[in-house]
Design an enzyme around this catalytic site. Structure first.
Site, PDB file in Angstrom:
ATOM      1  N   ASP A 279      20.031  -7.736  -0.369  1.00  0.00           N
ATOM      2  CA  ASP A 279      20.240  -6.229  -0.903  1.00  0.00           C
ATOM      3  C   ASP A 279      21.268  -5.879  -1.577  1.00  0.00           C
ATOM      4  O   ASP A 279      22.772  -6.901  -0.781  1.00  0.00           O
ATOM      5  CB  ASP A 279      20.334  -5.913   0.467  1.00  0.00           C
ATOM      6  N   ASP A 437       8.084   0.591   4.462  1.00  0.00           N
ATOM      7  CA  ASP A 437       9.271   0.397   5.591  1.00  0.00           C
ATOM      8  C   ASP A 437       8.674   1.274   6.685  1.00  0.00           C
ATOM      9  O   ASP A 437       9.015   2.618   6.635  1.00  0.00           O
ATOM     10  CB  ASP A 437      10.163   1.056   4.501  1.00  0.00           C
TER      11      ASP A 437
END
Length: 582
Positions: A279, A437
């Site tokens: 990330d 998600d």
């Protein structure tokens, strides 16, 4: 004045407005100045230079990694700019990515097709890669039939997914060597990286060409050899040390193999992939760092969920490659919306990482239309194209795919205008990952909601036995009226080639993957599914592979913090009887 390299002309062709490639809004996609500026520089070696490799780059997909691999092995590159460059080559490499018909159109329009056939027929050193193999055959069924170069008898057809086979064929698979080809020395019984939906079947007519086959539902042609002519369906530049060995043997036939002897085991089938995810965001100083929060929380101002800065992305990617990661995924969680496209920090991350990381690279975040701080508009296709040219093998689309799916389910019409549709049509669905998600929403009965539910393994807080999975956008901040099941089915129809399946409830918890969710989605689609969110121990990886149809498992925090080494995951999976690349 020489014509521009074929790759620039191909890129221009790809982005020209037509009914085939619809534009967003009123602005039509055009060739970016930054595409020319950021195109990998090539060393213009003379045709007499023994270290020069002539590269036929027609501009689709990620060729930067191949360039980097060739240079990594100590060879210079000369780009094909006109047909005569092919005929004057000492060694010719032809990497192919994308659609068969579009590639043939460019080869015919530029006069390269005839020169390529003449070069191959003269039995001079040639290496075709992926589509560079398929184009040698007579025709393809991809959007066809479409006529190929016709050098080898055979038809390129799609894998048959009607019996449950997951297509595209993505991942590390084993080769069965059928004859000595020189470049495949010591490769038998090892894994190499494939990513394709179409293949050529062995036949009596082409059997003399075949040097190896691969089994994926059926035995297909994975490489051909005749004299000095070679071609492979897999990607050697993405196959780690094994792939570099193959390239080196082609570029220098007298070189010796530097491959370590494999342990007392041989690859036998498609391996389950272990993927390391980074990330990436900009810190207060403007530097790109790798972060890891909990349950999608990446806010530095929170004491309770403080984000951990865990290193610089290029360095970590290189370490994960050495540790045995099968793929490396970068998730851009910083907007960068004020930057001109050619100067986006993530592009430099990709360019630098691809110099030393020879496994697939995926980038996600920000793949959408946007306007920069100078008022310059960029289409999602332009954004994706720049990522591919900078070293990405696959791009991951999140929020934009949710909106496209919602519109498709509402109208039942494929407009061709969504980023998902445009990018998959130009670069192939194997290059497009959709990141889902969702968060779990408990219900007492499947009749309580219009979305697909699953009977959960662990009841909800009030004893609920069922749940549906609500999809979110904007990093999990906003819920949408669509379930993970419905979204997965829709994006497969729209052209996604793979699904990255996250779970907000499990993210950063280290308690294992959401098996209920993953099984729901792997049963729903025929494309590969990557399980993500929740890994905390090696047993979680074997559990997800034993209990679901996931093709790969991704982790971030446990690898960053060195809690669970990638090698330990691989050794555990091997012990559990699960095929992995070691």
């Amino acid at each position: 004045m020489d014509a521009p390299p074929l790759s620039a002309r191909r890129a221009s062709f790809l982005l020209q407005p037509s009914s085939q490639f619809p534009s967003h809004g009123t602005r039509r996609p055009t060739m970016l100045n930054s595409q020319i500026k950021t195109k990998p520089s090539s060393i213009r070696a003379s045709s007499s230079s023994t270290s020069a490799v002539t590269l036929l780059d027609y501009g689709a997909g990620n060729v930067r990694s191949l360039r980097n691999a060739i240079r990594y092995l100590g060879f210079d590159i000369k780009d094909v700019q006109k047909p005569e460059d092919i005929l004057n080559a000492n060694r010719l490499v032809f990497p192919g990515v994308g659609a068969f018909a579009a590639a043939m159109e460019v080869l015919e329009q530029t006069g390269m097709a005839e020169a390529l056939c003449r070069y191959i027929e003269s039995d001079r050193p040639f290496l075709g890669i992926c589509l560079g193999l398929q184009l040698l055959f007579e025709s393809s069924e991809e959007n066809g039939p479409v006529k190929g170069l016709g050098v080898i008898p055979g038809v390129v057809g799609r894998f048959d997914s009607s019996n449950g086979l997951v297509v595209p064929h993505i991942g590390w698979n084993a080769l069965e060597i059928t004859k000595d080809s020189g470049i495949l020395e010591e490769i038998g019984g090892r894994h190499v990286y494939f990513v394709h939906s179409y293949r050529v079947m062995p036949s009596d007519a082409n059997k003399d060409w075949i040097s190896s086959t691969c089994n994926y539902g059926e035995s297909f042609v994975s490489s051909i050899t005749r004299g000095n002519v070679h071609a492979v369906q897999f990607h050697p530049e993405k196959s780690g040390d094994v792939g570099l060995s193959i390239l080196k043997k082609f570029l220098d036939p007298n070189s010796s193999s530097n491959l370590k002897k494999s342990a007392n085991r041989k690859a036998s089938k498609l391996a389950k992939r272990v993927i390391a995810c980074l990330d990436v965001r900009a810190n207060d100083k403007g530097d790109l760092v790798v972060t890891k929060g909990d349950q999608y929380d990446v806010r530095e101002h929170s004491d309770e969920h403080k984000v951990r800065n865990l290193g610089k992305p290029v360095e970590l990617a290189g370490q994960y490659y050495k540790d045995g990661a099968d793929e490396v995924s970068f998730l851009n969680i910083t907007g960068f919306r004020d930057f001109p496209l050619g100067d986006l920090p993530m592009l430099q991350v990709l360019r630098s990482a691809s110099e030393n990381v020879f496994v697939p690279l995926t980038v996600g975040g920000g793949i959408r239309d946007f306007t920069d701080g100078q008022g310059r508009y960029y289409s999602s296709l332009e954004v994706a194209s720049e990522y591919f040219r900078s070293g990405a093998d696959k791009i991951s689309i999140g929020s934009d795919a949710v909106f496209a799916a919602e519109e498709y389910l509402r109208t039942e019409i494929k407009t061709g205008k969504s980023s998902l549709e445009q990018i998959s049509r130009v670069y192939g669905n194997q290059a497009v990952v959709v990141s889902i998600d969702p968060r779990r929403v408990y219900v007492r009965s499947p009749d309580d909601v219009e979305f697909k539910t699953v009977k959960v393994t662990s009841p909800g807080p009030s004893g609920e036995e069922y749940a549906w999975y609500q999809c979110t956008i904007n990093g999990g901040r906003d819920g949408r009226p669509i379930g993970a099941y419905e979204l997965a089915k829709a994006v497969e129809e729209l052209g996604a080639g793979e699904i990255l399946l996250n779970c907000i409830d499990c993210d950063g918890q280290g308690q294992g993957f959401d098996i209920d969710l993953i099984q729901l989605i792997t049963d729903a689609v025929t494309i590969p599914v990557i399980a993500s969110s929740g890994a905390g121990a090696v047993q979680h990886f074997s559990e997800v592979f034993h209990k679901t149809g996931a093709s790969a498992a991704l982790a971030a925090g446990i690898f960053h913090r060195k809690e669970v080494p990638i090698s330990s995951v691989k050794e555990h999976l091997l012990h559990e009887g699960i095929e992995v690349r070691m």
